[in-house]
Design a protein around this motif. Structure first.
Motif, PDB file in Angstrom:
ATOM      1  N   ALA A 264      -3.345  -1.436   2.204  1.00 37.82           N
ATOM      2  CA  ALA A 264      -2.434  -1.214   1.162  1.00 37.82           C
ATOM      3  C   ALA A 264      -0.930  -0.915   2.058  1.00 37.82           C
ATOM      4  O   ALA A 264      -1.076  -0.222   2.686  1.00 37.82           O
ATOM      5  N   ARG A 265       0.163  -1.639   1.850  1.00 37.17           N
ATOM      6  CA  ARG A 265       1.253  -1.350   2.480  1.00 37.17           C
ATOM      7  C   ARG A 265       1.824  -0.011   1.959  1.00 37.17           C
ATOM      8  O   ARG A 265       2.788   0.573   2.619  1.00 37.17           O
ATOM      9  N   CYS A 266       1.781   0.366   0.560  1.00 40.54           N
ATOM     10  CA  CYS A 266       2.161   1.415  -0.148  1.00 40.54           C
ATOM     11  C   CYS A 266       1.087   1.973  -0.962  1.00 40.54           C
ATOM     12  O   CYS A 266       0.936   1.212  -1.916  1.00 40.54           O
ATOM     13  N   PHE A 267       0.580   3.200  -0.885  1.00 32.81           N
ATOM     14  CA  PHE A 267      -0.576   3.548  -1.481  1.00 32.81           C
ATOM     15  C   PHE A 267      -0.009   3.828  -2.919  1.00 32.81           C
ATOM     16  O   PHE A 267      -0.699   3.376  -3.615  1.00 32.81           O
ATOM     17  N   SER A 268       1.154   4.586  -3.246  1.00 34.81           N
ATOM     18  CA  SER A 268       1.303   4.936  -4.460  1.00 34.81           C
ATOM     19  C   SER A 268       1.654   3.848  -5.271  1.00 34.81           C
ATOM     20  O   SER A 268       1.789   3.963  -6.450  1.00 34.81           O
ATOM     21  N   CYS A 269       2.157   2.704  -4.704  1.00 33.18           N
ATOM     22  CA  CYS A 269       2.685   1.553  -5.496  1.00 33.18           C
ATOM     23  C   CYS A 269       1.426   0.708  -5.889  1.00 33.18           C
ATOM     24  O   CYS A 269       1.387  -0.087  -6.880  1.00 33.18           O
ATOM     25  N   ALA A 270       0.316   0.677  -5.142  1.00 31.97           N
ATOM     26  CA  ALA A 270      -0.857  -0.044  -5.128  1.00 31.97           C
ATOM     27  C   ALA A 270      -1.705   0.210  -6.496  1.00 31.97           C
ATOM     28  O   ALA A 270      -1.735   1.471  -6.840  1.00 31.97           O
ATOM     29  N   PRO A 271      -2.197  -0.601  -7.263  1.00 28.66           N
ATOM     30  CA  PRO A 271      -3.143  -0.131  -8.230  1.00 28.66           C
ATOM     31  C   PRO A 271      -4.207   0.607  -7.652  1.00 28.66           C
ATOM     32  O   PRO A 271      -5.024   0.292  -6.527  1.00 28.66           O
ATOM     33  N   GLY A 272      -4.704   1.461  -8.205  1.00 30.82           N
ATOM     34  CA  GLY A 272      -5.603   2.690  -7.929  1.00 30.82           C
ATOM     35  C   GLY A 272      -5.378   3.228  -6.815  1.00 30.82           C
ATOM     36  O   GLY A 272      -6.136   3.807  -6.157  1.00 30.82           O
ATOM     37  N   GLY A 273      -3.806   3.452  -6.605  1.00 31.60           N
ATOM     38  CA  GLY A 273      -3.484   3.871  -5.416  1.00 31.60           C
ATOM     39  C   GLY A 273      -3.997   5.337  -4.913  1.00 31.60           C
ATOM     40  O   GLY A 273      -3.978   5.460  -3.733  1.00 31.60           O
TER      41      GLY A 273
ATOM     42  N   GLN B 266       5.860  11.249   0.282  1.00 27.42           N
ATOM     43  CA  GLN B 266       5.872  11.390   1.938  1.00 27.42           C
ATOM     44  C   GLN B 266       4.379  10.660   2.234  1.00 27.42           C
ATOM     45  O   GLN B 266       4.508  10.094   3.259  1.00 27.42           O
ATOM     46  N   HIS B 267       3.238  10.814   1.574  1.00 25.86           N
ATOM     47  CA  HIS B 267       2.015  10.244   2.314  1.00 25.86           C
ATOM     48  C   HIS B 267       2.137   8.663   2.210  1.00 25.86           C
ATOM     49  O   HIS B 267       1.505   8.140   3.211  1.00 25.86           O
ATOM     50  N   ASP B 268       3.208   7.976   1.664  1.00 29.45           N
ATOM     51  CA  ASP B 268       3.225   6.715   1.853  1.00 29.45           C
ATOM     52  C   ASP B 268       4.040   6.427   3.001  1.00 29.45           C
ATOM     53  O   ASP B 268       3.958   5.200   3.614  1.00 29.45           O
ATOM     54  N   ALA B 269       4.768   7.083   3.308  1.00 30.12           N
ATOM     55  CA  ALA B 269       5.615   7.051   4.643  1.00 30.12           C
ATOM     56  C   ALA B 269       4.950   7.525   5.964  1.00 30.12           C
ATOM     57  O   ALA B 269       5.636   7.138   7.025  1.00 30.12           O
ATOM     58  N   ASP B 270       3.955   8.422   6.011  1.00 29.82           N
ATOM     59  CA  ASP B 270       3.458   8.990   7.215  1.00 29.82           C
ATOM     60  C   ASP B 270       3.152   7.774   8.156  1.00 29.82           C
ATOM     61  O   ASP B 270       3.595   8.067   9.499  1.00 29.82           O
ATOM     62  N   ARG B 271       2.502   6.730   7.893  1.00 28.03           N
ATOM     63  CA  ARG B 271       1.952   5.931   8.756  1.00 28.03           C
ATOM     64  C   ARG B 271       3.407   5.133   9.528  1.00 28.03           C
ATOM     65  O   ARG B 271       3.277   4.961  10.391  1.00 28.03           O
ATOM     66  N   ALA B 272       4.176   4.920   8.714  1.00 25.16           N
ATOM     67  CA  ALA B 272       5.273   4.211   9.280  1.00 25.16           C
ATOM     68  C   ALA B 272       6.245   5.128  10.147  1.00 25.16           C
ATOM     69  O   ALA B 272       6.729   4.815  11.313  1.00 25.16           O
ATOM     70  N   GLN B 273       5.931   6.481   9.792  1.00 24.31           N
ATOM     71  CA  GLN B 273       6.574   7.408  10.569  1.00 24.31           C
ATOM     72  C   GLN B 273       6.296   7.779  11.953  1.00 24.31           C
ATOM     73  O   GLN B 273       6.993   7.979  12.932  1.00 24.31           O
ATOM     74  N   GLU B 274       4.649   7.670  11.988  1.00 24.34           N
ATOM     75  CA  GLU B 274       4.208   7.793  13.297  1.00 24.34           C
ATOM     76  C   GLU B 274       4.728   6.737  14.166  1.00 24.34           C
ATOM     77  O   GLU B 274       5.196   7.155  15.402  1.00 24.34           O
ATOM     78  N   MET B 275       4.962   5.582  13.825  1.00 31.12           N
ATOM     79  CA  MET B 275       5.350   4.298  14.717  1.00 31.12           C
ATOM     80  C   MET B 275       6.910   4.575  14.949  1.00 31.12           C
ATOM     81  O   MET B 275       7.420   3.948  15.904  1.00 31.12           O
ATOM     82  N   ARG B 276       7.886   5.289  14.258  1.00 33.03           N
ATOM     83  CA  ARG B 276       9.160   5.505  14.574  1.00 33.03           C
ATOM     84  C   ARG B 276       9.433   6.364  15.735  1.00 33.03           C
ATOM     85  O   ARG B 276      10.327   6.692  15.934  1.00 33.03           O
ATOM     86  N   LYS B 277       8.347   6.928  15.970  1.00 33.29           N
ATOM     87  CA  LYS B 277       8.629   8.254  17.007  1.00 33.29           C
ATOM     88  C   LYS B 277       8.586   7.586  18.408  1.00 33.29           C
ATOM     89  O   LYS B 277       9.046   8.370  19.310  1.00 33.29           O
TER      90      LYS B 277
END
Ligand code: SF4
Ligand code: SF4
Ligand code: FES
Ligand code: FES
Lengths: 274, 253
Positions: free
Chosen positions: B195-204, A157-168
């Motif tokens: 980083a475009r994807c936190f959990s995929c980046a090294p040291g994410g 989820q925390h990876d998607a948060d930033r993109a989701q804000e923009m999708r609003k």
């Protein structure tokens, strides 16, 4: 809950007074609204003043629909949801870009007339309706979502948060309207995509599984550098997207990161030598 | 593909709007705030004495650099002052503030502006601002470490641990400066935002943690920008007044 008398909803023409003024929300008060009207292409337009019965909880769109139903059947206004979700009822109310259906009449000083104008940045079609089709043409130039092939499709989820804000975004174009880069230039506007499209681009760029590169397009064709981060887009966004803070500045910083950071340049040089 | 909008011609000229609120108030306050600070700090920076008192050192003069060849009656503040000066001048919040208040571009939202040949941040000078800001960030982080060292020294009264009002003033000041500096948008991008994807980046995970921390400060960047601006000036003023004998510094411990 108050009992609201409804009849069938008729778009853009026939809302009845009963539809707007529910039985127990009616008051004895009247308010003045001043609507800027005009034909296609007219810039200044003409101000027409109307007296509208005040109901509790009334929004500006209600007053416009009341005028349309009772006093000016040919008044053109665009709306669809009356729930601040379709983004069609954008206008300028007392000089500020806002959604008519999300702006309460009671928030204003009712001793003065409320001013209602069409969006000033776009060409008028009639009265409060403007031609916003340019926005869709800009939209079409943005590289769409391009899934990465080199990675397992797993994210949090925390990876998607930033993109989701923009999708609003509801594409109301209030941000495009208020942005001074688009608003106050003469004749041909500069080559500038506008905040709504920085939001869309950031939504794609911060999608954890997107693999496309949009930085060069952003910096050149979409004129990211023309934005001087004065935050007006963020001030008017009805979806409260932190446009400047979370889309524009992070993208500007990605441009610096990619092309200008002194430490990164140095590290890259060393890596090349090895 | 060129897609320019040929449409409505907005009203040119300064200050035309249908807005009914006091839109001119904020830019006016910003100008007054800047003017006060610039006037005081310029005066203070030219002073050659009274910038330290006991274990306290004015932030305008830190790190303290005085080469032998430097004339005694010249201030040393300028050795360092260009760093915080440049950092703030290229900061995203200050840019927003002066674009609005000094260049009226625009003074407030939906208010017309006087200048028509707009280039925004693509102009000859303005295009360097985000790039320079990176350099100034790195330099300011170094200066920040120095300011913390000054605070540690401010607990040392001739070899004995102590706390004076001045120690607390300096501590509050450096805390506010840290909130401002560590909330920098460039830092936010650097530690994780790019980083475009936190959990995929090294040291994410670590990067996500740092990004979240910086983001919290960035959220209130404007507030820290103003608080720290005034705290720097007031800290200098406090130490100066003590050194001049106008104020008496109270020892708490
Ligand atoms: S912050 Fe940038 S994009 Fe948003 S309104 Fe201001 S100039 Fe336009
Ligand atoms: S970003 Fe906000 S203001 Fe702009 S079009 Fe989307 S919802 Fe409207
Ligand atoms: S009518 Fe849909 S947003 Fe106002
Ligand atoms: S953005 Fe304000 S200090 Fe970097």
């Amino acid at each position: 809950m108050s009992e609201t008398v409804t009849s069938t909803q008729v778009h853009g023409g026939g809302a009845t007074a009963d539809q707007i003024v529910s039985v127990d929300s009616a008051t004895n008060q009247h308010i003045q609204v001043r609507i800027n009207r005009g034909e296609a292409g007219e810039i200044e337009g003409r101000w027409e003043e109307f007296t509208v019965p005040l109901a509790k909880g009334m929004v500006v769109l209600d007053t416009v629909l009341w005028v349309q139903a009772h006093q000016a059947n040919d008044l053109a206004a665009r709306w669809n949801c009356k729930a601040a979700k379709c983004g069609s009822c954008s206008a300028e109310i007392n000089g500020k870009p806002r959604l008519m259906c999300k702006t309460r009449v009671e928030d204003f000083n009712l001793a003065e007339p409320i001013l209602i104008q069409p969006l000033q940045t776009f060409k008028r079609i009639k009265d409060l309706v403007t031609d916003v089709s340019w926005n869709y043409r800009i939209n079409a130039t943005i590289k769409p979502f391009t899934p990465r092939q080199d990675r397992e499709w797993k994210w949090f989820q925390h990876d998607a948060d930033r993109a989701q804000e923009m999708r609003k975004c509801i594409e109301c174009f209030l941000c495009q309207d208020v942005c001074h880069v688009l608003r106050y230039q003469t004749e041909e506007k500069p080559q500038f995509a506008g905040p709504r499209y920085f939001v869309r681009t950031a939504g794609l760029d911060f999608h954890p599984m997107d693999g496309a590169e949009r930085l060069e397009q952003l910096a050149d064709e979409h004129g990211l550098g023309l934005c001087n981060i004065t935050y007006c887009c963020s001030e008017v966004c009805p979806e409260h997207i932190a446009i400047t803070h979370n889309a524009i500045i992070p993208e500007k910083e990605r441009v610096v990161d990619e092309f200008h950071d002194p430490v990164k340049k140095f590290i890259r040089k060393i890596q090349k030598k090895k | 593909m060129k897609q320019t909008l040929t449409a409505h011609v907005g009203a040119p000229g300064f200050g035309k709007t249908e807005r009914r609120d006091a839109w001119w108030l904020e830019p006016l306050l910003v100008v007054l705030g800047f003017a006060t600070f610039v006037a005081y700090s310029t005066w203070a920076a030219f002073q050659v004495s009274n910038y330290s008192y006991g274990p306290y050192l004015s932030p305008f003069f830190s790190p303290y650099i005085r080469p032998d060849w430097w004339p005694a009656n010249w201030s040393t503040a300028f050795f360092v002052l260009w760093i915080p000066g440049g950092f703030r001048a290229s900061c995203y919040y200050y840019r927003r503030a002066y674009w609005r208040s000094l260049f009226a571009s625009p003074s407030a939202c939906a208010v017309s502006e006087p200048k028509r040949d707009y280039t925004g941040e693509t102009g000859t000078i303005a295009r360097w601002l985000p790039i320079l800001h990176r350099w100034f960030l790195y330099l300011s982080l170094i200066v920040l470490v120095w300011l913390w060292i000054d605070v540690v020294k401010a607990f040392d009264f001739d070899g004995h641990f102590g706390i004076g009002v001045g120690t607390l003033v300096m501590l509050i000041n450096v805390a506010l400066l840290s909130f401002f500096t560590l909330g920098c948008h460039a830092l936010r991008s650097l530690v994780g935002g790019n980083a475009r994807c936190f959990s995929c980046a090294p040291g994410g995970n670590a990067r996500y943690g740092m990004w979240s921390f910086v983001s919290k400060l960035t959220q209130r960047h404007k507030l820290w920008a103003w608080f720290s601006l005034f705290s720097v000036g007031l800290t200098d003023l406090y130490i100066r007044l003590c050194a001049m004998g106008v104020l008496h510094d109270i020892r708490i411990v």
